[in-house]
Design a protein around this motif. Structure first.
Motif, PDB file in Angstrom:
ATOM      1  N   LEU A  53     -29.478  70.664  16.466  1.00 29.65           N
ATOM      2  CA  LEU A  53     -29.398  71.129  17.850  1.00 29.65           C
ATOM      3  C   LEU A  53     -29.645  69.926  18.744  1.00 29.65           C
ATOM      4  CD1 LEU A  53     -29.185  73.387  19.964  1.00 29.65           C
ATOM      5  CD2 LEU A  53     -31.622  73.837  19.631  1.00 29.65           C
ATOM      6  N   LEU A  54     -28.641  69.609  19.568  1.00 30.77           N
ATOM      7  CA  LEU A  54     -28.750  68.462  20.472  1.00 30.77           C
ATOM      8  C   LEU A  54     -29.051  68.945  21.875  1.00 30.77           C
ATOM      9  CD1 LEU A  54     -25.581  66.618  19.207  1.00 30.77           C
ATOM     10  CD2 LEU A  54     -27.916  65.741  19.036  1.00 30.77           C
ATOM     11  N   TYR A  85     -28.136  72.951  26.360  1.00 35.04           N
ATOM     12  CA  TYR A  85     -28.639  72.591  27.694  1.00 35.04           C
ATOM     13  C   TYR A  85     -29.916  73.403  27.885  1.00 35.04           C
ATOM     14  CZ  TYR A  85     -29.060  73.196  32.805  1.00 35.04           C
ATOM     15  OH  TYR A  85     -29.524  73.284  34.094  1.00 35.04           O
TER      16      TYR A  85
HETATM   17  C1  4YB Z   1     -29.127  67.836  30.278  1.00 35.12           C
HETATM   18  C2  4YB Z   1     -28.755  68.505  29.107  1.00 35.12           C
HETATM   19  C3  4YB Z   1     -27.411  68.353  28.660  1.00 35.12           C
HETATM   20  C4  4YB Z   1     -30.836  68.931  29.504  1.00 35.12           C
HETATM   21  N1  4YB Z   1     -26.576  67.588  29.400  1.00 35.12           N
HETATM   22  N2  4YB Z   1     -28.265  67.079  30.994  1.00 35.12           N
HETATM   23  O1  4YB Z   1     -34.269  72.992  21.837  1.00 35.12           O
HETATM   24  C5  4YB Z   1     -33.525  72.403  22.629  1.00 35.12           C
HETATM   25  O2  4YB Z   1     -32.826  72.978  23.484  1.00 35.12           O
HETATM   26  C6  4YB Z   1     -33.442  70.918  22.533  1.00 35.12           C
HETATM   27  C7  4YB Z   1     -32.873  70.367  21.386  1.00 35.12           C
HETATM   28  C8  4YB Z   1     -32.749  68.998  21.281  1.00 35.12           C
HETATM   29  C9  4YB Z   1     -33.191  68.178  22.299  1.00 35.12           C
HETATM   30  C10 4YB Z   1     -33.752  68.718  23.435  1.00 35.12           C
HETATM   31  C11 4YB Z   1     -33.875  70.093  23.557  1.00 35.12           C
HETATM   32  C12 4YB Z   1     -34.480  70.656  24.766  1.00 35.12           C
HETATM   33  O3  4YB Z   1     -35.168  71.650  24.720  1.00 35.12           O
HETATM   34  C13 4YB Z   1     -34.290  69.910  26.061  1.00 35.12           C
HETATM   35  C14 4YB Z   1     -35.024  70.529  27.214  1.00 35.12           C
HETATM   36  C15 4YB Z   1     -35.275  69.494  28.304  1.00 35.12           C
HETATM   37  O4  4YB Z   1     -34.731  68.410  28.297  1.00 35.12           O
HETATM   38  N3  4YB Z   1     -36.121  69.859  29.239  1.00 35.12           N
HETATM   39  S1  4YB Z   1     -36.594  68.924  30.459  1.00 35.12           S
HETATM   40  O5  4YB Z   1     -37.312  69.781  31.365  1.00 35.12           O
HETATM   41  O6  4YB Z   1     -37.303  67.774  29.990  1.00 35.12           O
HETATM   42  O7  4YB Z   1     -35.340  68.375  31.183  1.00 35.12           O
HETATM   43  C16 4YB Z   1     -34.388  69.279  31.692  1.00 35.12           C
HETATM   44  C17 4YB Z   1     -33.236  68.501  32.307  1.00 35.12           C
HETATM   45  O8  4YB Z   1     -32.579  67.716  31.335  1.00 35.12           O
HETATM   46  C18 4YB Z   1     -32.170  69.435  32.841  1.00 35.12           C
HETATM   47  O9  4YB Z   1     -32.530  69.945  34.109  1.00 35.12           O
HETATM   48  C19 4YB Z   1     -30.969  68.503  32.853  1.00 35.12           C
HETATM   49  O10 4YB Z   1     -31.014  67.690  34.001  1.00 35.12           O
HETATM   50  C20 4YB Z   1     -31.195  67.625  31.634  1.00 35.12           C
HETATM   51  N4  4YB Z   1     -30.429  68.128  30.487  1.00 35.12           N
HETATM   52  N5  4YB Z   1     -29.829  69.163  28.636  1.00 35.12           N
HETATM   53  C21 4YB Z   1     -27.007  66.979  30.533  1.00 35.12           C
HETATM   54  N6  4YB Z   1     -26.959  68.925  27.549  1.00 35.12           N
END
Ligand code: 4YB
Length: 454
Positions: A247-248, A272
């Motif tokens: 999961l990315l 996301y």
């Molecule tokens: C994105 C983005 C995307 C977030 N394209 N901007 O379990 C999961 O879903 C997971 C798996 C692998 C790696 C990370 C995750 C997360 O949870 C990520 C959650 C996260 O990043 N939370 S955060 O609060 O630190 O940041 C959120 C922000 O990150 C969003 O508001 C977006 O701006 C950015 N973001 N996924 C582009 N696919």
């Protein structure tokens, strides 16, 4: 698992006591042993004065000790606040009193908390009454990264975490036979997402030294990775992996990256997610398109003037401050993300953060538009475009790049691929000092660093 009526580790200990719950390095720990140890710690914490409605800060990198403490604090009915050990003392001094933190647990021997707290020991035994499982209870405080520098604490109930997990597992199969590597920090929502999927499905959680990643992944079927981790994995590991699913998320996911990973037999899902939504909101099985799919079951999304609004059962109950929950959503339950998105080919594509937009000679620059193009360069693994002050243009773009590439060459490569006003006027290599700590490089720190260099 049907509706939970008990602490999940206790439920699994009753249902499948001898089955492996945890791989601590190479050591297998059964659900019975895990549940007994969590309950012993919880009773010890309660004996040391942890009451329901207290807040316990748990400071440390991922380890079995941190995991057991996180779960034991929950079994005390208290709120757990996992902390990145790299947060500076000056920030904690300001933050912890506002969050009513009463107790602290740290894996680093002799660590001096910058504010008065009752220090907890995991060794102490004691008999104490523990509260019953209640899904609606506030469970965790998770710090947002926040562009201003002072994080906010998103407060989630057990119900929110389990709803998040249910949505993801409706798309990705994760069974009792599968093993999810705890590949992201517990102090970030992405690490906690792994915990709640594991607790919901009753699978195996692997805790390993994360370096090198290909060794940590040995025998694991599932992992959550940010794009830079997957780039590094592809660069280093030659042999086939046991992975069934990655999961990315967390940042823009280049199509090139997932194509290369899939060609190596790594099945990718693009997600996301956000802290406020207890991780993943939208996701899809990777394909040739740059989107992140559609909302998972239990979540809703709408676009208002290009901004993404979200709601769902996995949303935080509010930001915790001074003993109160500050609402994060409007009266209809919608949370304004400050992310810009578009619907394209029937799915959501993330354009970038509204707060990152800046103007150069009257032209609007969304840094992520330039970063997306630069990420197509085969040697670039990470890049940030940030503004620097300019007398003539107001602001101009500067690029900070990570990768096995001469930054001098990149200007030539980029020319013709972006508009003239989008062309960075200076190029830097991403310095090590900006990489420490959390799962992401802080754009605010990159901006500050560039200011010092220009
Ligand atoms: C994105 C983005 C995307 C977030 N394209 N901007 O379990 C999961 O879903 C997971 C798996 C692998 C790696 C990370 C995750 C997360 O949870 C990520 C959650 C996260 O990043 N939370 S955060 O609060 O630190 O940041 C959120 C922000 O990150 C969003 O508001 C977006 O701006 C950015 N973001 N996924 C582009 N696919």
């Amino acid at each position: 698992m049907a509706q939970l009526m008990n602490w999940p580790w206790r439920a699994w200990a009753e249902q499948a006591p001898e089955r492996t719950a945890l791989l601590d390095g190479a050591r297998a720990v059964s659900w019975r042993a895990l549940s007994d140890e969590i309950t012993r710690r919880a009773a010890g914490f309660a004996f040391q004065g942890v009451r329901p409605s207290d807040t316990v800060a748990v400071r440390g990198k991922n380890s079995t000790d941190v995991l057991l403490t996180y779960l034991a604090v929950l079994q005390c009915g208290a709120r757990v606040l996992p902390l990145n050990p790299q947060l500076p003392a000056s920030l904690l001094t300001e933050l912890l009193p506002d969050l009513n933190v009463t107790h602290g647990y740290c894996t680093e021997v002799g660590y001096a908390w910058p504010v008065p707290l009752t220090l907890l020991s995991a060794q102490a035994d004691g008999a104490a009454e523990l509260p019953e499982w209640r899904a609606e209870r506030l469970a965790t405080l998770t710090l947002t990264s926040g562009s201003s520098g002072m994080p906010k604490a998103a407060a989630h109930s057990f119900h929110a975490h389990l709803s998040s997990a249910r949505g993801v597992l409706a798309m990705m199969t994760f069974t009792a036979e599968d093993t999810w590597l705890l590949s992201l920090p517990l102090f970030h929502v992405s690490g906690q997402g792994i915990i709640w999927r594991w607790l919901l499905a009753g699978g195996v959680l692997a805790l390993r030294d994360m370096h090198p990643l290909d060794e940590a992944l040995r025998g694991c079927t599932h992992a959550s990775l940010v794009p830079t981790q997957l780039w590094r994995l592809l660069g280093h590991s030659g042999d086939a992996l046991s992975l069934k699913a990655v999961l990315l998320g967390g940042a823009m996911i280049p199509v090139d990256l997932v194509e290369q990973a899939e060609a190596r037999g790594i099945r990718c899902w693009c997600g996301y997610g956000l802290t406020e939504m207890a991780s993943t909101v939208c996701a899809k099985r990777a394909d040739a398109l740059p989107g992140v799919g559609l909302p998972l079951p239990g979540r809703e999304m709408k676009l208002v003037n290009g901004e993404i609004f979200l709601r769902g059962e996995n949303m935080a109950s509010g930001y915790w401050r001074d003993g109160h929950l500050i609402p994060i959503s409007d009266s209809d339950g919608w949370f304004a993300t400050r992310d810009r998105g578009v619907m394209e080919a029937g799915e959501l594509r993330i354009v970038g953060r509204m707060d990152n937009l800046f103007f150069s000679g009257g032209e609007g620059i969304q840094p992520e538009d330039i970063e997306r193009v630069l990420m197509q360069h085969p040697q670039v693994t990470q890049v940030f475009v940030v503004p620097v002050a300019d007398e003539e243009f107001g602001q101009r773009p500067v690029a900070v790049v990570e990768g096995d590439v001469e930054v001098g060459e990149l200007a030539g490569w980029l020319s013709g691929r972006v508009a003239r006003f989008q062309m960075p006027v200076r190029w830097f290599v991403l310095p090590e000092v900006l990489k420490g700590g959390g799962i992401k490089v802080s754009r605010r720190l990159v901006r500050e660093w560039v200011k010092g260099e220009c």
